[in-house]
Design an enzyme around this catalytic site. Sequence first.
Site, PDB file in Angstrom:
ATOM      1  N   TYR A   1     -29.647  -8.709  -0.347  1.00 39.64           N
ATOM      2  CA  TYR A   1     -30.915  -8.250  -0.927  1.00 39.64           C
ATOM      3  C   TYR A   1     -32.094  -8.528   0.031  1.00 39.64           C
ATOM      4  CZ  TYR A   1     -28.205  -8.116  -5.315  1.00 39.64           C
ATOM      5  OH  TYR A   1     -27.248  -7.876  -6.278  1.00 39.64           O
TER       6      TYR A   1
ATOM      7  N   LYS B   1     -24.391 -14.234  -3.255  1.00 42.23           N
ATOM      8  CA  LYS B   1     -23.149 -13.469  -3.044  1.00 42.23           C
ATOM      9  C   LYS B   1     -22.863 -13.315  -1.562  1.00 42.23           C
ATOM     10  CE  LYS B   1     -24.628 -10.848  -7.094  1.00 42.23           C
ATOM     11  NZ  LYS B   1     -26.074 -10.654  -6.970  1.00 42.23           N
TER      12      LYS B   1
ATOM     13  N   ASP C   1     -30.456 -14.332 -10.183  1.00 38.56           N
ATOM     14  CA  ASP C   1     -29.311 -13.694  -9.530  1.00 38.56           C
ATOM     15  C   ASP C   1     -29.752 -13.094  -8.196  1.00 38.56           C
ATOM     16  OD1 ASP C   1     -26.456 -12.587  -9.817  1.00 38.56           O
ATOM     17  OD2 ASP C   1     -27.634 -10.832  -9.226  1.00 38.56           O
TER      18      ASP C   1
ATOM     19  N   HIS D   1     -19.150 -10.394  -3.110  1.00 44.21           N
ATOM     20  CA  HIS D   1     -19.988  -9.299  -3.633  1.00 44.21           C
ATOM     21  C   HIS D   1     -19.185  -8.026  -3.921  1.00 44.21           C
ATOM     22  CE1 HIS D   1     -24.478  -7.959  -3.440  1.00 44.21           C
ATOM     23  NE2 HIS D   1     -23.835  -7.294  -4.358  1.00 44.21           N
TER      24      HIS D   1
HETATM   25  N1  NAP Z   1     -23.172  -7.289  -7.866  1.00 44.48           N
HETATM   26  C1  NAP Z   1     -23.638  -6.101  -7.573  1.00 44.48           C
HETATM   27  O1  NAP Z   1     -23.011  -5.301  -6.847  1.00 44.48           O
HETATM   28  C2  NAP Z   1     -24.964  -5.688  -8.143  1.00 44.48           C
HETATM   29  C3  NAP Z   1     -25.365  -4.340  -8.064  1.00 44.48           C
HETATM   30  C4  NAP Z   1     -26.592  -3.989  -8.649  1.00 44.48           C
HETATM   31  C5  NAP Z   1     -27.370  -4.953  -9.278  1.00 44.48           C
HETATM   32  N2  NAP Z   1     -26.960  -6.261  -9.308  1.00 44.48           N
HETATM   33  C6  NAP Z   1     -27.792  -7.330  -9.955  1.00 44.48           C
HETATM   34  O2  NAP Z   1     -28.205  -6.878 -11.252  1.00 44.48           O
HETATM   35  C7  NAP Z   1     -29.633  -6.840 -11.307  1.00 44.48           C
HETATM   36  C8  NAP Z   1     -30.111  -5.722 -12.232  1.00 44.48           C
HETATM   37  O3  NAP Z   1     -29.648  -4.452 -11.847  1.00 44.48           O
HETATM   38  P1  NAP Z   1     -30.582  -3.347 -11.175  1.00 44.48           P
HETATM   39  O4  NAP Z   1     -31.585  -4.016 -10.299  1.00 44.48           O
HETATM   40  O5  NAP Z   1     -29.680  -2.321 -10.583  1.00 44.48           O
HETATM   41  O6  NAP Z   1     -31.342  -2.622 -12.325  1.00 44.48           O
HETATM   42  P2  NAP Z   1     -31.778  -2.786 -13.857  1.00 44.48           P
HETATM   43  O7  NAP Z   1     -32.119  -4.185 -14.172  1.00 44.48           O
HETATM   44  O8  NAP Z   1     -30.770  -2.067 -14.677  1.00 44.48           O
HETATM   45  O9  NAP Z   1     -33.085  -1.871 -13.868  1.00 44.48           O
HETATM   46  C9  NAP Z   1     -34.210  -2.164 -13.085  1.00 44.48           C
HETATM   47  C10 NAP Z   1     -35.220  -1.054 -13.348  1.00 44.48           C
HETATM   48  O10 NAP Z   1     -35.666  -1.114 -14.704  1.00 44.48           O
HETATM   49  C11 NAP Z   1     -37.085  -1.221 -14.719  1.00 44.48           C
HETATM   50  N3  NAP Z   1     -37.478  -2.074 -15.851  1.00 44.48           N
HETATM   51  C12 NAP Z   1     -37.173  -3.387 -16.044  1.00 44.48           C
HETATM   52  N4  NAP Z   1     -37.663  -3.822 -17.212  1.00 44.48           N
HETATM   53  C13 NAP Z   1     -38.291  -2.770 -17.795  1.00 44.48           C
HETATM   54  C14 NAP Z   1     -38.976  -2.593 -19.004  1.00 44.48           C
HETATM   55  N5  NAP Z   1     -39.123  -3.598 -19.892  1.00 44.48           N
HETATM   56  N6  NAP Z   1     -39.508  -1.368 -19.284  1.00 44.48           N
HETATM   57  C15 NAP Z   1     -39.354  -0.346 -18.392  1.00 44.48           C
HETATM   58  N7  NAP Z   1     -38.698  -0.453 -17.226  1.00 44.48           N
HETATM   59  C16 NAP Z   1     -38.176  -1.656 -16.917  1.00 44.48           C
HETATM   60  C17 NAP Z   1     -37.464  -1.830 -13.396  1.00 44.48           C
HETATM   61  O11 NAP Z   1     -38.760  -1.443 -13.025  1.00 44.48           O
HETATM   62  P3  NAP Z   1     -39.957  -2.548 -12.891  1.00 44.48           P
HETATM   63  O12 NAP Z   1     -39.582  -3.444 -11.766  1.00 44.48           O
HETATM   64  O13 NAP Z   1     -41.152  -1.696 -12.622  1.00 44.48           O
HETATM   65  O14 NAP Z   1     -40.052  -3.243 -14.223  1.00 44.48           O
HETATM   66  C18 NAP Z   1     -36.430  -1.200 -12.457  1.00 44.48           C
HETATM   67  O15 NAP Z   1     -36.845   0.104 -12.068  1.00 44.48           O
HETATM   68  C19 NAP Z   1     -30.013  -6.650  -9.831  1.00 44.48           C
HETATM   69  O16 NAP Z   1     -31.370  -6.888  -9.592  1.00 44.48           O
HETATM   70  C20 NAP Z   1     -29.058  -7.601  -9.162  1.00 44.48           C
HETATM   71  O17 NAP Z   1     -29.497  -8.939  -9.320  1.00 44.48           O
HETATM   72  C21 NAP Z   1     -25.769  -6.624  -8.768  1.00 44.48           C
END
Ligand code: NAP
Length: 288
Positions: free
Chosen positions: A55, A80, A50, A113
């Site tokens: 980004y 997006k 994704d 997006h």
């Molecule tokens: N459409 C939109 O508007 C939108 C907005 C936000 C996000 N997104 C998409 O959704 C994806 C995920 O959301 P997000 O990036 O906000 O956050 P997330 O996946 O909810 O959380 C990421 C955090 O969790 C940590 N983490 C991951 N696996 C872990 C584990 N097994 N144990 C402990 N910590 C862990 C990561 O640190 P480490 O890297 O150190 O593991 C990072 O700090 C994004 O990357 C993006 O692709 C889309």
Amino acid sequence: MVFKSLTDCYELANGVKIPCIGFGTWQTPDGDVAVAAVKAALDAGYKHIDGASVYGNEVSLGVALKESGVARDEIFVTSKLFNNVRGYDETKAALDSTLEDLQLDYLDLYLIHWPNPVAFRDRWAEMNSESWRAFEDQLEAGKIRAIGVSNFHANHLDALEKTAKVKPMVNQIRLCPSDTQPEVVKTSRERGILLEAYSPFGGSGPANILKAPEVIGVAEKYGKNAAQARVRWCLQQGYLPLPKSTSAAHIKANTDVFDFELSAQDMDALNKLTGYESPFPHPDKTTW
Ligand SMILES: NC(=O)c1ccc[n+]([C@@H]2O[C@H](COP(=O)([O-])OP(=O)(O)OC[C@H]3O[C@@H](n4cnc5c(N)ncnc54)[C@H](OP(=O)(O)O)[C@@H]3O)[C@@H](O)[C@H]2O)c1
């Protein structure tokens, strides 16, 4: 839906299959870190990446895909259209630019997006409709296999559907404890739209849900960690989770979710969690 591995898929309204867990890339630094993270994800068996132009790391995603040697038809790639771009020609140009960055001939999924960018706040519905027309034409032309939206509420979906020939197939929204967006979930499901769950771990903020004792308690019952319980919760809710990580160990661990099933009682407990995240700003009130 019972998923047994990362190759298992949800099916979108046009029949396109979408692998059941996507690898998130927001805030993954461009360059070596992003290349290594995507390669680690592919090594761990993820079949779905994704991304998004905003980004700032799509060139690195492209490098990782190319260097990994993964066959194009074995990987599902999402991007997006960001808020600075709306309009028919402008959207087509943005897609071409993303494809060039990714070194790909086509995208599997392209999303608007955000529904109501500040730059177009006085005419968001009309501008989304023009961009959607470009999405539909590029779908027809084979440059995109599926089209959808992100952060859209009922009013944005209603407006888009007034002129759309093809309905959105995906709505990617934030779905984590304390921000479960029941109205958006309901209206998306009524329209046959698959929900993708972003920030399944609450994102990288200070109130990280992965430290919540209630989540850890549930996870430990199954011999799993909090992240695995969160990903599994998404799948059992019928959402497509998008976990993000730059740690190879976390990337791999976050896929170990296919050999257990959360009980109805534990699903209920996770559904009822509150106080860990603030609800996200309404997309009509965002400042971007
Ligand atoms: N459409 C939109 O508007 C939108 C907005 C936000 C996000 N997104 C998409 O959704 C994806 C995920 O959301 P997000 O990036 O906000 O956050 P997330 O996946 O909810 O959380 C990421 C955090 O969790 C940590 N983490 C991951 N696996 C872990 C584990 N097994 N144990 C402990 N910590 C862990 C990561 O640190 P480490 O890297 O150190 O593991 C990072 O700090 C994004 O990357 C993006 O692709 C889309």
